[in-house]
Design an enzyme around this catalytic site. Structure first.
Site, PDB file in Angstrom:
ATOM      1  N   GLU A  71       4.175   1.401   2.015  1.00 53.77           N
ATOM      2  CA  GLU A  71       5.308   1.196   2.902  1.00 53.77           C
ATOM      3  C   GLU A  71       6.646   1.358   2.191  1.00 53.77           C
ATOM      4  OE1 GLU A  71       2.163  -0.626   2.567  1.00 53.77           O
ATOM      5  OE2 GLU A  71       2.925  -2.498   3.353  1.00 53.77           O
ATOM      6  N   CYS A  96       0.826  -1.215   0.000  1.00 49.11           N
ATOM      7  CA  CYS A  96       0.000   0.000   0.000  1.00 49.11           C
ATOM      8  C   CYS A  96       0.847   1.247   0.000  1.00 49.11           C
ATOM      9  CB  CYS A  96      -0.885   0.031   1.240  1.00 49.11           C
ATOM     10  SG  CYS A  96      -2.251  -1.097   1.138  1.00 49.11           S
TER      11      CYS A  96
END
Lengths: 841, 266
Positions: free
Chosen positions: A440, A438
């Site tokens: 990171e 997502c």
């Protein structure tokens, strides 16, 4: 002449047909991998685990049925059916069997499963009882951890039931030296050690496992070469025949040998990408900086006139389509949390090199073009933004945003680089970061980041404060005292912090237990050979082979906790309009708005257990009577008015997301109650814990397990998504919201933060609209925001899509750190997306 | 030149501040809506702006007080919250209304304060005020004048708006003569001014103004209709439909024949 080629490139008609073929039917669950894996495990009983893993991977590469889909230029599928998926029983399997009959009919991410597949899986599952990572992890966990998990304070479900994934390998290494080169490296490493070395046994088995795995990958590609050749012989279409012969030639060469052309590099990349997702069921296996490692091959072919820009684009488009061919089935609850068949294969364009120079190139633009051509959720396309990012690149990106596909996501180098350095990453490595899953950030090819280690619901510890740690008659949290006795806000806030710290320590216990279970039962030699310094250390990634090791569980619900704690501070302690006892009552009764089945059951259980504790026996009939009275008769009209009044009072308290300095700084502090305690912990791989602040789409299902909160949020409804304000509470437009969110400390959340904004298409019309949109992103980033993503679609469109899903099969929306097909999402998640404030009128 | 900070204490009356405006001047802007107007346009989408006095209005079933007295400092505190966005986009503050020129000192000091803060200034105005005042108090601190010209026919103007257009047209000429950056905007309202002839006449006038290069055609919309109910007033344009995209496109083509840059919307 312009520095970049930023124009549109014509889309090949082939791409439309590939996409149509891919989405013609519901995806299918297949049993082949599970059957082959199990056979291999049965043959290797008693051998070292790393060897067993390598041999199983080898057998899979040799025996997994292969297929070339119609018109493909890039080949390699790990399922027969388009978007089919395999099963990975070594991680967990109970849920697969439990859900055999509901896969096809469930609301989020349905799959077809044939009766014979069920039968084959049922048979192999018998072998796996007691042998999975999830069973081992459970037995490693402390009893209080299991209690907290049972009560949904946090859920490490992702790694508990599946592979870890969440990494980026050194694709560039495979492109440059091929797996033959990596085999040589492993052999050289073996030669440097002698049998009498203390760690020789483990090291040699690991290195041999690497060699077996690399050979298996080469073998797998050669099967495709043969298949292509066979199909070419039978092909009547002369043009296609030539294509198949070319495919045969390329698959015979890569990924074993170095790639020498852009086409070869594309195919080599693809084998790596799809085989990684055959070795384990981890998701978020992210291609990373595709525009960087592919560029030399593109440039060489272009300079030598060996390829046209259009054909290069077509090859990239083919890869984009293939990324959507990979699929994964999750249990029903996780499917809600990660809705949209997503594998979160994050691919990032633009940014800096190790020396800090901007390296946006023509391929960066073509990555955006590819997403425009395929209009599919994968890859999760990201772009890096810093002061040196060319404006034309962001304008191109904004054009993609304008399509409403929810791509790309925008990342701020100026926050991420120092944030990573604060965790011990070198300047050079930080500058070349990419994004996993997502949101990171990590350094590719050197990191085992465990970036999605758990969902931690920040609302639940507050419920524990109100219940003094009790739930359903069980002591779940700490005894922080009865709220009725609390005399100051500080006392109350301290109780919250104490509950937070307690549950964070349990979360760490859970993650570390799972971590050890993966190291012991599922070390992954194929993946490890492409991440430094596994070969040098002679250790798999799961055993601590990576240069950088992290565990990053993500907290969510900041907006709700900010608004809740702030409302208590104001209404209870400053204005003294309401007492904590009254608040407690109102929350328990869900502000008189009726109780859900779950909540009714919960309260009934509480009452019955209370009676039982007093030594009273309760008959089934009495329990039913209590249940009925809880459900229907608990709230008097007078109480209802009282609760409405309280809701009105809460409504008038300032809310996070409206550029109010006091509230925003309070939010910053609330976020610290998660990020600061977490960072002091270590994982078994010798790395540090680091917080993320984002819920993926778990704010909906986990919100359904959360009672009413003091910000006026009703029980069992979604909590806020990402680091943004609670749905509908930001009323001053996108700049005010962005200014508020930027006031959080994003740097400390080095595992990523997620800020969703939804725009109406009118806000991005014309070149001027695009420029102003880009300015908004840059201004958010100037203020040290970390990540921003957008849904650009009208509310009317979404409502219509909900009513007539058949008309909107292809409607992609941004869910969380990824985009998904709107119609595949559950109704409640659809509602949540519709309700997120639409900005830009 | 003002040397002290007294201007920050100047008071005025506003009824709203709206952020992230992207259709009223360059870049990302904040619009400050000043209360009170000399015109009574029948299509006005902010009817609560027209009266100068503070009064109630029903919004979504709830009684709301419209209008508040604030100092320049208070307004600027709110406006400058978005300075990061102005800096990146070349945006700033736009005064709208109501008619901001009806509060000359307040408008002047707001614009001065915005220039002091280094952000761009614009007003959205009918220019229905004394030119000397405009010249002295407004233009020195103004980057962009977005000026409404609604009709060239004085009688029709008076019928639909309540005032004649002579002052407006005369001021337009003088303001343009001063070298002020000026954009002409036309609310396109069916039954009032949406024929090709009427639009062309306005466009020709705009073209005749010194230095004017842009004309914005703003299609009539009904977003203000509920407010009339909330104010207990009758909405007189109930029967008319917003112009179609096709019709707007035709008007755009006609206006373009003057050589101006014409766009639909701000």
């Amino acid at each position: 002449m312009a520095q970049f080629y930023s124009e549109d490139i014509e889309k090949s008609p082939r791409i439309t047909r590939l996409v149509e073929h891919l989405y013609a039917d519901m995806p299918v669950i297949e049993a082949d991998r599970a059957v082959i894996l199990t056979k291999s495990y049965q043959e290797t009983e008693g051998e070292p685990i790393i060897t067993r893993r390598a041999k199983a991977f080898q057998k899979i590469c040799e025996e997994l049925p292969i297929i070339i889909r119609p018109e493909e230029l890039i080949v390699g599928s790990n399922s027969q059916a388009p978007r089919g998926c395999q099963i990975f029983p070594e991680y967990s399997f109970d849920w697969v069997e439990d859900e055999f009959d509901t896969f096809e009919t469930r609301s989020a991410d349905p799959f077809y499963i044939a009766p014979e597949t069920k039968k084959a899986l049922h048979e192999v599952f018998q072998y796996w009882k007691g042998k999975t990572t999830s069973e081992l992890a459970t037995s490693y966990m402390a009893p209080e951890t299991l209690t907290a998990m049972k009560h949904n304070i946090f859920t490490p479900g992702n790694y508990f039931y599946n592979g870890i994934g969440h990494f980026t390998v050194q694709y560039e290494k495979v492109l440059a030296i091929g797996f033959e080169g990596i085999i040589k490296e492993a052999e050289a490493e073996l030669a440097e050690h002698t049998v009498a070395d203390p760690d020789y046994a483990k090291r040699s088995h690991f290195l041999n496992a690497v060699i077996i795995s690399c050979r298996a990958a080469i073998q797998y590609a050669k099967r495709y070469a043969l298949l292509a050749l066979e199909e070419a012989e039978q092909c009547a279409d002369a043009e296609r025949k030539l294509e198949l012969l070319k495919i045969a030639e390329i698959c015979a060469k890569v990924p074993g040998k170095p790639a020498e052309s852009f086409y070869e590099a594309c195919q080599s990349f693809w084998f790596v990408q799809m085989l990684l997702q055959t070795e384990s069921s981890g998701h978020s296996i992210s291609p990373g900086r595709f525009d960087q490692y592919m560029y030399p091959y593109y440039k060489k072919d272009m300079d030598e006139g060996k390829i046209t820009r259009e054909f290069a684009q077509e090859l990239m488009d083919c890869i984009w389509v293939k990324l959507n061919d990979l699929n994964k089935v999750r249990d029903a609850a996780s499917a809600e949390g990660f809705a949209g068949y997503s594998l979160f294969q994050n691919l990032i364009a633009g940014g800096q090199d190790a020396e800090g120079l901007d390296v946006t190139n023509d391929l960066s633009f073509m990555c955006i073009e590819a997403s425009m051509h395929v209009m599919l959720p994968a890859p999760s396309l990201s772009v890096r933004v810093w002061n040196g990012t060319p404006d034309e690149f962001l304008i191109k990106a904004a054009k993609l945003t304008r399509t409403g596909i929810g791509l790309p996501a925008y990342y701020n180098d100026e926050v991420i680089i120092p944030s990573m350095m604060s965790r011990g990453v070198t300047l050079e490595d930080a500058r070349t970061y990419n994004i996993i899953g997502c949101v990171e950030p990590q350094k590719a090819g050197k990191t085992d980041g465990w970036h999605d280690a758990a969902f931690y619901n920040m609302c639940r510890p507050l419920e524990m404060v109100f219940s003094n740690g009790m739930e359903n008659g069980e002591q779940v949290g700490l005894r922080t005292g009865e709220v009725e006795d609390m005399k100051s806000f500080e006392e109350f806030y301290d109780a919250y912090k104490a509950q937070m710290e307690y549950f964070i320590s349990l979360l760490v216990n859970a993650d570390n237990a799972i971590d050890i279970a993966h190291a012991e039962r599922c070390p992954l030699p194929f993946q490890s050979c492409m991440i430094d310094d596994c070969i040098g250390r002679g250790k798999a990634l799961q055993e601590g082979g990576a240069v950088y090791n992290f565990t990053g569980p993500q907290g969510f619900g900041i907006a709700n906790m900010t608004d809740s704690l702030y409302a208590i501070k104001k209404l209870v302690f400053e204005e003294k309009k309401v007492t904590l006892a009254e608040f407690k009552q109102a929350l328990m009764m869900n502000y008189g708005k009726g109780l859900s089945k779950e909540l009714t059951e919960e309260i009934t259980t509480k009452i019955v257990k209370g009676l039982a504790a007093e030594g009273k026996e309760v008959s089934a009939r009495e329990i039913e009577a209590i249940y009925r009275s809880v459900k229907y008769d608990t709230v008097s009209e007078q109480d209802k008015r009282k609760y409405d009044e309280l809701l009105n009072m809460i409504d008038r308290v300032n809310k996070y997301g409206n550029d109010n300095l006091e509230v925003d700084l309070f939010a910053r502090d609330v976020a610290y109650t998660y990020t600061k305690p977490l960072q002091k912990y270590k994982n078994p791989r010798g790395g540090q814990y680091q917080a993320g602040l984002y819920p993926v789409s778990a704010n909906v299902p986990l919100g359904a397990q959360t009672g009413a909160t003091p910000d006026g949020r009703l029980a069992n409804t979604p909590v806020a998504d990402g680091v943004g304000p609670f749905s509908g509470k930001d009323v001053l437009g996108p700049t005010a919201t962005a200014n508020s969110v930027a006031r959080l400390d994003h740097g400390i959340a080095s595992n990523g933060t997620l800020f969703n904004q939804k725009f109406h298409p009118t806000a991005l019309s014309g070149m001027e609209g695009l420029q102003k949109f880009v300015a908004l992103i840059r201004a958010y980033f100037d203020q040290k925001g970390m990540h921003m993503q957008f849904n650009v679609v009208s509310r009317e469109t979404l409502l219509d899509a909900q009513a007539h899903p058949e008309k909107y099969k292809g409607l992609v929306v941004r869910v969380a750190g990824y985009s998904a097909l709107f119609t595949t999402l559950s109704k409640s998640l659809q509602d949540d997306i519709i309700n997120r404030t639409t900005q830009g009128f | 030149m003002q040397l002290d900070t007294n201007y920050l204490q100047t008071k005025g009356r506003i009824f709203d501040i709206q952020k992230y405006s992207i259709h009223d001047g360059p870049g990302i802007r904040t619009i400050v809506f000043l209360k009170g107007c000399a015109f009574r346009c029948r299509w006005c989408c902010n009817p609560e702006s027209q009266r100068y006095d503070i009064h109630p209005m029903t919004v979504n079933g709830e009684e709301k007080v419209i209008g508040r007295d604030v100092t320049v400092e208070e307004v600027m505190h709110e406006v400058l919250k978005d300075i990061a966005h102005y800096r990146r986009s070349g945006g700033g503050m736009t005064l709208s209304g109501g008619e901001c020129l009806l509060q000359p000192q307040f408008a002047s000091d707001l614009l001065f304060a915005a220039k002091q803060a280094g952000i761009s200034t614009a007003i959205e105005s009918t220019a229905f005020a004394d030119f000397e005042m405009i010249e002295e108090k407004i233009l020195p601190h103004l980057d962009l004048f977005l000026m409404d010209i609604k009709h060239m026919n004085a009688a029709k103007h008076k019928l639909f708006i309540g005032k004649s257009n002579e002052k407006v047209l005369a001021n337009a000429k003088k303001i343009a003569e001063r070298g002020q950056n000026l954009i002409i905007r036309v609310p396109v309202v069916p039954t009032f001014n949406d024929t090709e002839e009427e639009i062309l006449e306005i466009a020709r006038f705009a073209r005749s103004l010194k230095g004017v290069k842009q004309l914005h055609l703003l299609p009539y919309h009904r977003m203000g209709q509920d407010k009339y109910d909330g104010l207990g007033r009758e909405y007189l344009l109930k029967e008319i439909e917003p112009p179609t995209n096709l019709h707007m496109q035709q008007l755009l083509e006609v206006a373009k024949t003057t050589g101006l840059h014409v766009q639909i919307g701000g």
